[in-house]
Write an enzyme that holds these catalytic residues in place. Sequence first.
Site, short mmCIF file in Angstrom:
data_model
loop_
_atom_site.label_atom_id
_atom_site.label_comp_id
_atom_site.label_asym_id
_atom_site.label_seq_id
_atom_site.Cartn_x
_atom_site.Cartn_y
_atom_site.Cartn_z
N ASP A 94 -2.12 -9.21 4.64
CA ASP A 94 -0.81 -9.81 4.32
C ASP A 94 -0.51 -10.98 5.26
O ASP A 94 0.32 -11.83 4.95
CB ASP A 94 0.33 -8.77 4.34
CG ASP A 94 0.42 -7.95 5.60
OD1 ASP A 94 -0.63 -7.66 6.20
OD2 ASP A 94 1.54 -7.58 5.99
N TYR A 122 10.68 0.51 7.94
CA TYR A 122 9.38 -0.05 8.34
C TYR A 122 8.73 0.84 9.39
O TYR A 122 7.54 1.17 9.30
CB TYR A 122 9.58 -1.47 8.88
CG TYR A 122 8.29 -2.24 8.98
CD1 TYR A 122 7.82 -3.00 7.91
CD2 TYR A 122 7.50 -2.18 10.13
CE1 TYR A 122 6.62 -3.66 7.98
CE2 TYR A 122 6.30 -2.84 10.21
CZ TYR A 122 5.86 -3.59 9.13
OH TYR A 122 4.67 -4.25 9.21
N HIS A 132 -2.80 -10.55 14.09
CA HIS A 132 -3.08 -9.33 13.33
C HIS A 132 -3.88 -9.72 12.10
O HIS A 132 -3.49 -10.63 11.36
CB HIS A 132 -1.73 -8.69 12.95
CG HIS A 132 -1.80 -7.43 12.16
ND1 HIS A 132 -2.89 -6.60 12.16
CD2 HIS A 132 -0.88 -6.84 11.33
CE1 HIS A 132 -2.64 -5.56 11.37
NE2 HIS A 132 -1.44 -5.69 10.86
N HIS A 167 -0.23 -2.79 14.68
CA HIS A 167 -0.45 -1.75 13.70
C HIS A 167 -1.93 -1.43 13.48
O HIS A 167 -2.26 -0.36 12.97
CB HIS A 167 0.24 -2.22 12.41
CG HIS A 167 -0.13 -1.63 11.12
ND1 HIS A 167 -0.30 -2.35 9.96
CD2 HIS A 167 -0.34 -0.34 10.79
CE1 HIS A 167 -0.59 -1.54 8.97
NE2 HIS A 167 -0.61 -0.33 9.44
N HIS A 212 0.81 -1.22 0.00
CA HIS A 212 0.00 0.00 0.00
C HIS A 212 0.85 1.29 0.00
O HIS A 212 0.83 2.08 0.94
CB HIS A 212 -1.11 0.01 1.06
CG HIS A 212 -0.77 -0.26 2.49
ND1 HIS A 212 0.15 0.46 3.20
CD2 HIS A 212 -1.27 -1.16 3.36
CE1 HIS A 212 0.19 0.03 4.44
NE2 HIS A 212 -0.64 -0.97 4.56
N GLU A 266 -4.60 -7.97 9.32
CA GLU A 266 -4.35 -7.36 8.01
C GLU A 266 -4.09 -8.48 6.99
O GLU A 266 -3.43 -9.49 7.30
CB GLU A 266 -3.17 -6.37 8.07
CG GLU A 266 -3.10 -5.56 6.79
CD GLU A 266 -2.25 -4.28 6.87
OE1 GLU A 266 -1.51 -4.09 7.85
OE2 GLU A 266 -2.34 -3.48 5.91
N HIS A 271 7.40 -10.04 9.78
CA HIS A 271 8.14 -9.69 8.56
C HIS A 271 9.64 -9.66 8.87
O HIS A 271 10.05 -9.08 9.89
CB HIS A 271 7.76 -8.29 8.05
CG HIS A 271 6.33 -8.14 7.66
ND1 HIS A 271 5.78 -8.76 6.56
CD2 HIS A 271 5.33 -7.40 8.19
CE1 HIS A 271 4.51 -8.42 6.44
NE2 HIS A 271 4.20 -7.60 7.43
N ASP A 327 3.64 -7.25 13.33
CA ASP A 327 4.34 -6.20 12.56
C ASP A 327 5.46 -5.52 13.38
O ASP A 327 6.43 -5.00 12.80
CB ASP A 327 3.36 -5.12 12.12
CG ASP A 327 2.51 -5.53 10.94
OD1 ASP A 327 2.80 -6.57 10.33
OD2 ASP A 327 1.55 -4.80 10.63
FE1 FEO Z 1 -0.06 -4.56 9.36
FE2 FEO Z 1 2.13 -6.87 8.05
O1 FEO Z 1 0.50 -5.99 8.27
#
Ligand code: FEO
Length: 399
Positions: A81, A191, A77, A144, A23, A79, A222, A163
């Site tokens: 991804d 990040y 989380h 996040h 994004h 989200e 990540h 995250d």
């Molecule tokens: Fe907030 Fe890696 O997604």
Amino acid sequence: MNNTLRENIDWVGVVDWNVRDFHSYDTHRGATYNAYLVRDEKTALIDTVKAPFVDQLLKNLAERTPLEKIDYVVCNHAEPDHSSGFPTVMRTLPHAKVICNAKCRETLSAYYDTSEWTFEEIGDGETLSLGNRTLQFINTPMVHWPESMFTYVPEEKILFSMDGFGQHLATSNRFDDEVSLCDVMDEAKTYYANIVVPYSRQVLKVLEKAAGLPIEMIAPSHGVIWRSYVSEILGEYRDWASGRLESKVVVLYDTMWGSTQKMAEAIYEGAGEIEGIDVEMVHARRSTLTRIATVMLDAAGVALGSSTLNTLMMPSMAGALNYLQGLRTNAKVAMSFGSYGWGRGAVEGLEPWVDEVGWERVVDSIKHKYVPTAETLAACREAGRTLGQKTVERAAETA
Ligand code: FEO
């Protein structure tokens, strides 16, 4: 390739070598979507992966355990991804329950058809025993997303931090001491500057909570796992979240026919005369939003410059400022400058933007019609010196 954090605790995630956008975040080094398998008397999968990679996740799981033996899938989380692999995972694991907080359940149910899933909702601080190991859940709202949480394993002193402390870095290595520390810290900072910075207040609260936990490993969703540089990344997060600024001026500008560039260079020269200062020139149209946010994160001073185009600032500058405003990048001392032709507008747009985001204008704006004269360039150099001095003072206030 070592994917083992501890005996029977493995990384089962995937590496996305080709992703270049998250994004609007320029993921120039790719990314990983980390998931972890904790095998004990009960077995828990912590997080899933992005949907296109779910077959690889299932393969990684099947190599380690019969899929029917997986009891829990923790969602730290929601989200996509991390969660878009959930529907396939829940269809494939016959006995797994989803472990998450109420907000996360609500979010997952907004994204996916969860009518066939079995949920076990947990609250902040609650625990789930796997046998010899325990999962302890720590809500981390807005780090996040509102539903975000960490999962901590006290017996192993491992924090699964989704995250938080992550980096977009595709690598075959799993641990911080197996890659260049410089690269991994640079990506952790990128990040933070592009994803986490708007939530710095919440990060400070999370760090307070984490301070009470003995931590030997931080396993984010990540990038690489922190095991040798845990105190270093915690220290960096403390600095970034508390708004510590460096004696650094960023000259961020765009130029139409080189006049604003000349002014930028003169400001750069003037600021550079101040002892101990770092000055960075960033041409907004030649850089990326991701890089701009990163260099801005810890800069105490900024000079914003734009030529006037159709009575407004250049589109690249408008885009950069829009991005920085959303990120609520730490407050700085600032000045504005730019050249114009028959009509003004750029500096007239930069000044109110600086005021609106709460940065402090410490030098009068400099505007010049067409090509800057020697006098105007001398004024730019002088303004650069003043901005540099104010930048050093501003940085000292945050030390
Ligand atoms: Fe907030 Fe890696 O997604």
